[in-house]
Design a protein around this motif. Structure first.
Motif, PDB file in Angstrom:
ATOM      1  N   PHE A 117      15.078   2.754 -22.739  1.00 46.88           N
ATOM      2  CA  PHE A 117      14.936   2.900 -21.237  1.00 46.88           C
ATOM      3  C   PHE A 117      14.006   2.112 -20.686  1.00 46.88           C
ATOM      4  CE2 PHE A 117      16.215   7.109 -23.462  1.00 46.88           C
ATOM      5  CZ  PHE A 117      17.541   7.343 -22.619  1.00 46.88           C
ATOM      6  N   LYS A 118      13.729   1.273 -21.420  1.00 47.64           N
ATOM      7  CA  LYS A 118      12.532   0.247 -20.780  1.00 47.64           C
ATOM      8  C   LYS A 118      11.541   0.919 -19.933  1.00 47.64           C
ATOM      9  CE  LYS A 118      16.075  -3.337 -20.341  1.00 47.64           C
ATOM     10  NZ  LYS A 118      16.818  -2.852 -21.432  1.00 47.64           N
ATOM     11  N   VAL A 119      10.723   1.610 -20.756  1.00 46.84           N
ATOM     12  CA  VAL A 119       9.568   2.584 -20.208  1.00 46.84           C
ATOM     13  C   VAL A 119       8.498   2.110 -21.164  1.00 46.84           C
ATOM     14  CG1 VAL A 119      10.842   4.618 -19.171  1.00 46.84           C
ATOM     15  CG2 VAL A 119       9.931   4.388 -21.539  1.00 46.84           C
ATOM     16  N   ARG A 120       7.206   1.867 -20.556  1.00 44.84           N
ATOM     17  CA  ARG A 120       6.040   1.444 -21.088  1.00 44.84           C
ATOM     18  C   ARG A 120       4.882   2.504 -20.732  1.00 44.84           C
ATOM     19  NH1 ARG A 120       6.103  -5.250 -21.476  1.00 44.84           N
ATOM     20  NH2 ARG A 120       8.014  -5.516 -22.756  1.00 44.84           N
ATOM     21  N   GLY A 121       4.780   2.283 -19.359  1.00 44.98           N
ATOM     22  CA  GLY A 121       3.413   3.135 -19.140  1.00 44.98           C
ATOM     23  C   GLY A 121       3.585   4.648 -19.118  1.00 44.98           C
ATOM     24  N   TYR A 122       2.800   5.410 -19.658  1.00 44.85           N
ATOM     25  CA  TYR A 122       2.660   6.558 -19.381  1.00 44.85           C
ATOM     26  C   TYR A 122       1.792   6.997 -18.152  1.00 44.85           C
ATOM     27  CZ  TYR A 122       2.907   6.750 -24.628  1.00 44.85           C
ATOM     28  OH  TYR A 122       3.411   6.367 -26.051  1.00 44.85           O
ATOM     29  N   PRO A 123       2.441   8.111 -17.463  1.00 45.64           N
ATOM     30  CA  PRO A 123       3.895   8.635 -17.622  1.00 45.64           C
ATOM     31  C   PRO A 123       4.771   7.918 -16.730  1.00 45.64           C
ATOM     32  CG  PRO A 123       2.625   9.712 -15.887  1.00 45.64           C
ATOM     33  CD  PRO A 123       1.661   8.816 -16.248  1.00 45.64           C
ATOM     34  N   LEU A 181      13.699   6.532  -0.494  1.00 45.58           N
ATOM     35  CA  LEU A 181      14.041   6.293  -1.995  1.00 45.58           C
ATOM     36  C   LEU A 181      13.502   5.118  -2.061  1.00 45.58           C
ATOM     37  CD1 LEU A 181      15.535   8.188  -3.992  1.00 45.58           C
ATOM     38  CD2 LEU A 181      17.322   6.349  -4.042  1.00 45.58           C
ATOM     39  N   LEU A 182      13.824   4.127  -1.590  1.00 46.76           N
ATOM     40  CA  LEU A 182      12.680   2.766  -1.606  1.00 46.76           C
ATOM     41  C   LEU A 182      11.535   2.787  -1.385  1.00 46.76           C
ATOM     42  CD1 LEU A 182      15.506   0.375  -0.033  1.00 46.76           C
ATOM     43  CD2 LEU A 182      15.139   0.720  -2.754  1.00 46.76           C
ATOM     44  N   GLY A 183      10.906   3.462  -0.346  1.00 48.27           N
ATOM     45  CA  GLY A 183       9.411   3.602  -0.140  1.00 48.27           C
ATOM     46  C   GLY A 183       8.795   4.405  -1.302  1.00 48.27           C
ATOM     47  N   PHE A 184       9.409   5.419  -1.663  1.00 45.99           N
ATOM     48  CA  PHE A 184       8.738   6.293  -2.830  1.00 45.99           C
ATOM     49  C   PHE A 184       9.164   5.756  -4.104  1.00 45.99           C
ATOM     50  CE2 PHE A 184       7.448   8.847   1.003  1.00 45.99           C
ATOM     51  CZ  PHE A 184       6.471   9.148   0.485  1.00 45.99           C
ATOM     52  N   TYR A 185       9.968   4.959  -4.369  1.00 41.58           N
ATOM     53  CA  TYR A 185      10.321   4.514  -5.988  1.00 41.58           C
ATOM     54  C   TYR A 185       8.910   4.122  -6.612  1.00 41.58           C
ATOM     55  CZ  TYR A 185      12.192   1.618  -9.403  1.00 41.58           C
ATOM     56  OH  TYR A 185      12.648   1.352 -10.691  1.00 41.58           O
ATOM     57  N   SER A 186       9.019   4.218  -7.836  1.00 38.09           N
ATOM     58  CA  SER A 186       7.904   4.199  -8.586  1.00 38.09           C
ATOM     59  C   SER A 186       7.771   2.756  -8.930  1.00 38.09           C
ATOM     60  CB  SER A 186       7.813   5.100  -9.929  1.00 38.09           C
ATOM     61  OG  SER A 186       6.762   4.811 -10.825  1.00 38.09           O
ATOM     62  N   TRP A 187       7.525   1.866  -8.221  1.00 42.11           N
ATOM     63  CA  TRP A 187       7.218   0.346  -8.440  1.00 42.11           C
ATOM     64  C   TRP A 187       6.693  -0.035  -9.420  1.00 42.11           C
ATOM     65  CZ3 TRP A 187      11.050  -2.410  -6.135  1.00 42.11           C
ATOM     66  CH2 TRP A 187      11.538  -1.968  -4.822  1.00 42.11           C
ATOM     67  N   GLU A 188       5.323   0.812  -9.873  1.00 45.23           N
ATOM     68  CA  GLU A 188       4.536   0.654 -10.702  1.00 45.23           C
ATOM     69  C   GLU A 188       5.168   0.698 -12.242  1.00 45.23           C
ATOM     70  OE1 GLU A 188       2.247   0.809  -7.189  1.00 45.23           O
ATOM     71  OE2 GLU A 188       3.755   1.927  -7.809  1.00 45.23           O
ATOM     72  N   THR A 189       6.141   1.747 -12.356  1.00 41.60           N
ATOM     73  CA  THR A 189       6.670   1.808 -13.866  1.00 41.60           C
ATOM     74  C   THR A 189       8.121   1.256 -13.706  1.00 41.60           C
ATOM     75  OG1 THR A 189       7.599   4.099 -13.032  1.00 41.60           O
ATOM     76  CG2 THR A 189       5.299   4.041 -14.116  1.00 41.60           C
ATOM     77  N   ASP A 190       8.411   0.386 -12.905  1.00 43.64           N
ATOM     78  CA  ASP A 190       9.810  -0.068 -12.663  1.00 43.64           C
ATOM     79  C   ASP A 190       9.955  -1.209 -13.706  1.00 43.64           C
ATOM     80  OD1 ASP A 190      12.229  -1.295 -11.444  1.00 43.64           O
ATOM     81  OD2 ASP A 190      10.999  -3.322 -11.262  1.00 43.64           O
ATOM     82  N   GLN A 192      10.264  -4.243 -14.142  1.00 44.10           N
ATOM     83  CA  GLN A 192      11.001  -5.274 -13.740  1.00 44.10           C
ATOM     84  C   GLN A 192      12.595  -5.062 -13.921  1.00 44.10           C
ATOM     85  OE1 GLN A 192       8.661  -9.183 -14.262  1.00 44.10           O
ATOM     86  NE2 GLN A 192       8.744  -8.536 -16.411  1.00 44.10           N
ATOM     87  N   GLN A 193      12.714  -3.809 -13.737  1.00 47.53           N
ATOM     88  CA  GLN A 193      14.114  -3.339 -13.660  1.00 47.53           C
ATOM     89  C   GLN A 193      14.958  -3.876 -12.216  1.00 47.53           C
ATOM     90  OE1 GLN A 193      15.694  -1.770 -16.567  1.00 47.53           O
ATOM     91  NE2 GLN A 193      13.988  -2.872 -17.105  1.00 47.53           N
ATOM     92  N   LEU A 194      14.140  -3.764 -11.329  1.00 45.03           N
ATOM     93  CA  LEU A 194      14.575  -3.951  -9.763  1.00 45.03           C
ATOM     94  C   LEU A 194      14.134  -5.384  -9.363  1.00 45.03           C
ATOM     95  CD1 LEU A 194      14.044  -0.703  -7.743  1.00 45.03           C
ATOM     96  CD2 LEU A 194      16.057  -1.472  -9.206  1.00 45.03           C
ATOM     97  N   VAL A 195      12.874  -5.829  -9.805  1.00 49.26           N
ATOM     98  CA  VAL A 195      12.214  -7.019  -9.464  1.00 49.26           C
ATOM     99  C   VAL A 195      11.167  -7.654 -10.458  1.00 49.26           C
ATOM    100  CG1 VAL A 195      10.989  -6.000  -7.874  1.00 49.26           C
ATOM    101  CG2 VAL A 195      11.530  -8.071  -7.481  1.00 49.26           C
ATOM    102  N   ARG A 200       7.147  -8.933  -6.725  1.00 46.11           N
ATOM    103  CA  ARG A 200       7.272  -7.469  -5.711  1.00 46.11           C
ATOM    104  C   ARG A 200       6.369  -7.572  -4.446  1.00 46.11           C
ATOM    105  NH1 ARG A 200       4.068  -3.691  -9.406  1.00 46.11           N
ATOM    106  NH2 ARG A 200       5.696  -4.072 -10.770  1.00 46.11           N
ATOM    107  N   PRO A 201       5.386  -8.027  -4.176  1.00 47.04           N
ATOM    108  CA  PRO A 201       4.743  -8.173  -2.905  1.00 47.04           C
ATOM    109  C   PRO A 201       5.691  -8.784  -1.605  1.00 47.04           C
ATOM    110  CG  PRO A 201       3.113  -8.866  -4.503  1.00 47.04           C
ATOM    111  CD  PRO A 201       4.516  -8.888  -5.129  1.00 47.04           C
ATOM    112  N   ALA A 202       6.414  -9.844  -1.868  1.00 42.72           N
ATOM    113  CA  ALA A 202       7.310 -10.333  -1.043  1.00 42.72           C
ATOM    114  C   ALA A 202       8.496  -9.487  -0.641  1.00 42.72           C
ATOM    115  CB  ALA A 202       7.630 -11.704  -1.493  1.00 42.72           C
ATOM    116  N   LEU A 203       9.012  -8.519  -1.857  1.00 36.40           N
ATOM    117  CA  LEU A 203      10.062  -8.024  -1.932  1.00 36.40           C
ATOM    118  C   LEU A 203       9.745  -6.640  -0.622  1.00 36.40           C
ATOM    119  CD1 LEU A 203      13.024  -6.784  -2.163  1.00 36.40           C
ATOM    120  CD2 LEU A 203      11.917  -5.966  -4.489  1.00 36.40           C
TER     121      LEU A 203
END
Length: 527
Positions: A117-123, A181-190, A192-195, A200-203
């Motif tokens: 599932f490409k998960v690393r950080g808890y949670p 949905l984009l604003g509250f997406y968990s970018w910190e646990t992404d 690199q699935q999306l970017v 990330r900063p530029a996106l």
């Protein structure tokens, strides 16, 4: 934890019929949201592919989404979720609308699922549709009521965030809820699935600009996330208009409250990005940042953790231009007193075991950031008997001692933390931390270093998930440290013995995992 954690972590129509969302109007006060009676979420434990296939088969049969929660017993932000989100009456009621799957990272084989599932950080929390397509990753560090709103957006037939992002980048028109949905997406646990992380900063800045005029709160959140992602002011060049936008947010109690998680977790990076150098611009920013954080610290509608993160942010801003390695930073005396009072209050008032594991560990971190090492040590030591995972606190005590140059004390705490740790993945992680301290602080103790490495390799051979995700990184860390430690070949014999042990283990693992196993330790044969 810090930056994240809560972990070091960042983190929103309606379903028909019985799933009408009263939650959207619920108060975020923990006392009002806490579940009563014995109602709980019916989590289905998963540690193997068969468990996952069973859950998704149920989801397809019942036409329900799947919410996957990846966590660990000791993890402070996981415990924060248990104390503030998973026990809410609205979350428990809403859980009837999805199949709830819990992957405990310490179950045998669980780390292999982490790779899937490409998960690393808890949670990490991922919402899938009944067909198994990932819809979104939920923001674990946001206020519980905000997390509920994110969940609701996904449950209400939301499209996969990957699709939504692609359309946003292509300039297509999105609905306000899709921007949320984009604003509250968990970018910190992404992961690199999306970017890629570097992009990330530029996106986020691109998305913030594109969302202008649709939903002001979401646009502001995206800008703040972009600034916070530009660690140490690298990656984004703000203009006067953006500085003014942030200043207005900080001056508004309502706006500050809505963006509390981003402002607290990212305060130092936001400040450095907006005002890279000390001077008039920096002073102007801090003059509005400090009172905004103080309001959050005093806001009783926030959880204790959220209030604590606000004072942690104040401490970080106070030491903004001091070296990160500074053991005793210069902090205003008044702020030091506030920090001590805040810590004492948390220790006195928190009785719930989950909340203590989350808040007390972060409190000790905050005290250390302020240079209040005696207070930090005393809090951790007095909390050992109250913690269900005291080895986490022991590691913090080791870190405290190490920062202050108390080598032997640091090694004692790291060793005890490893000895008391539980679960295959956790033991490898804690063991690699102890090993790192040994190589750094006692490099001449070859016998002890070999003994610990051998113990870790032995334990790795006993868990099928050892050569995946967190466990694989822990083992690779040990291998890299061994190679560096033996830079000039003085410990060739030790490495050859350990390599022989590892080869025997690798011969027995699944063929698909063998490359990961043999890659843990590379030994150069010297002539």
């Amino acid at each position: 934890m810090n930056k994240t954690s809560l972990y070091r972590i960042a983190r929103p129509t309606l379903l028909a019929g019985s799933l009408a969302l009263a939650v959207l109007g619920m108060s975020s006060l923990p006392a009002q949201a806490a579940a009563s009676g014995t109602a709980t979420v019916a989590w289905q434990p998963a540690a193997a592919d068969a468990d996952i296939e069973k859950a998704f088969a149920q989801a397809r049969g019942e036409k329900k989404p799947v919410l996957l929660y990846w966590g660990a017993k000791w993890c402070p932000p996981c415990n924060q979720l248990k104390a503030t989100l998973f026990n809410r009456t609205d979350f428990i009621e809403q859980s009837k609308a999805f199949v709830a799957v819990h992957i405990d990272g310490d179950l045998p084989g669980a780390q292999k699922l982490g790779s899937r599932f490409k998960v690393r950080g808890y949670p990490t929390m991922i919402l899938f549709n009944p067909a198994g397509t990932e819809i979104t990753r939920l923001p674990g560090e946001a206020d519980a009521a905000q997390v509920m709103k994110v969940l609701q957006l996904g449950l209400a037939g939301g499209r996969p965030v990957k699709t939504v992002l692609a359309e946003a980048r292509a300039g297509k028109k999105l609905a306000a809820n899709e921007w949320k949905l984009l604003g509250f997406y968990s970018w910190e646990t992404d992961e690199q699935q999306l970017v890629p992380a570097a992009e990330r900063p530029a996106l986020l800045a691109q998305l913030a600009a594109a969302s202008q005029g649709v939903d002001a709160e979401t646009t502001t959140r995206l800008w703040l996330k972009a600034l916070a992602a530009s660690e140490d002011g690298k990656g984004l060049k703000p203009d006067a208009a953006l500085r003014e936008r942030v200043a207005k947010v900080l001056a508004s109690p309502a706006d500050t409250r809505a963006q509390a998680d981003v402002l607290s977790n990212g305060a130092d990076d936001i400040a450095k990005t907006l005002a890279p150098e000390p001077g008039a611009e920096r002073s102007k920013l801090l003059a509005v940042f400090e009172p905004a954080l103080k309001r959050l610290e005093q806001d009783t509608t926030l959880s204790r953790m959220d209030r604590l993160l606000a004072i942690t942010a104040r401490v970080k801003l106070a030491r903004l231009d001091q070296a990160k390695t500074e053991v005793y930073p210069k902090i205003p005396a008044a702020l030091l007193k506030e920090a001590q009072a805040h810590a004492a209050r948390n220790d006195r008032e928190i009785t719930d075991g989950y909340e203590r594991q989350a808040v007390i560990t972060e409190t000790a971190y905050m005290l250390g950031q302020a240079g209040l090492w005696k207070d930090s040590d005393a809090l951790l030591k007095s909390s050992l008997a109250k913690s269900h995972s005291p080895y986490y606190l022991m590691s913090q005590l080791g870190g405290n001692a190490r920062k202050q140059g108390r080598t032997e004390e640091a090694l004692r705490w790291y060793e005890e933390a490893f000895n008391k740790s539980e679960g295959p993945a956790t033991r490898l992680q804690w063991g690699s931390n102890y090993f790192n301290a040994l190589v750094d602080l006692a490099p001449n103790d070859a016998a002890r270093i070999e003994k610990v490495a051998a113990q870790l390799f032995k334990e790795a051979g006993e868990d099928k998930g050892s050569f995946h995700e967190r466990s694989a990184r822990s083992l690779k860390k040990v291998g890299t440290l061994l190679t560096t430690w033996n830079a000039i070949g003085q410990y060739d014999a030790v490495l050859m013995r350990l390599k022989g042990q590892l080869d025997g283990i690798c011969a027995k693992v699944d063929a698909a995992d063998r490359a990961n196993c043999t890659g843990v330790l590379k030994v150069t044969v010297r002539s």
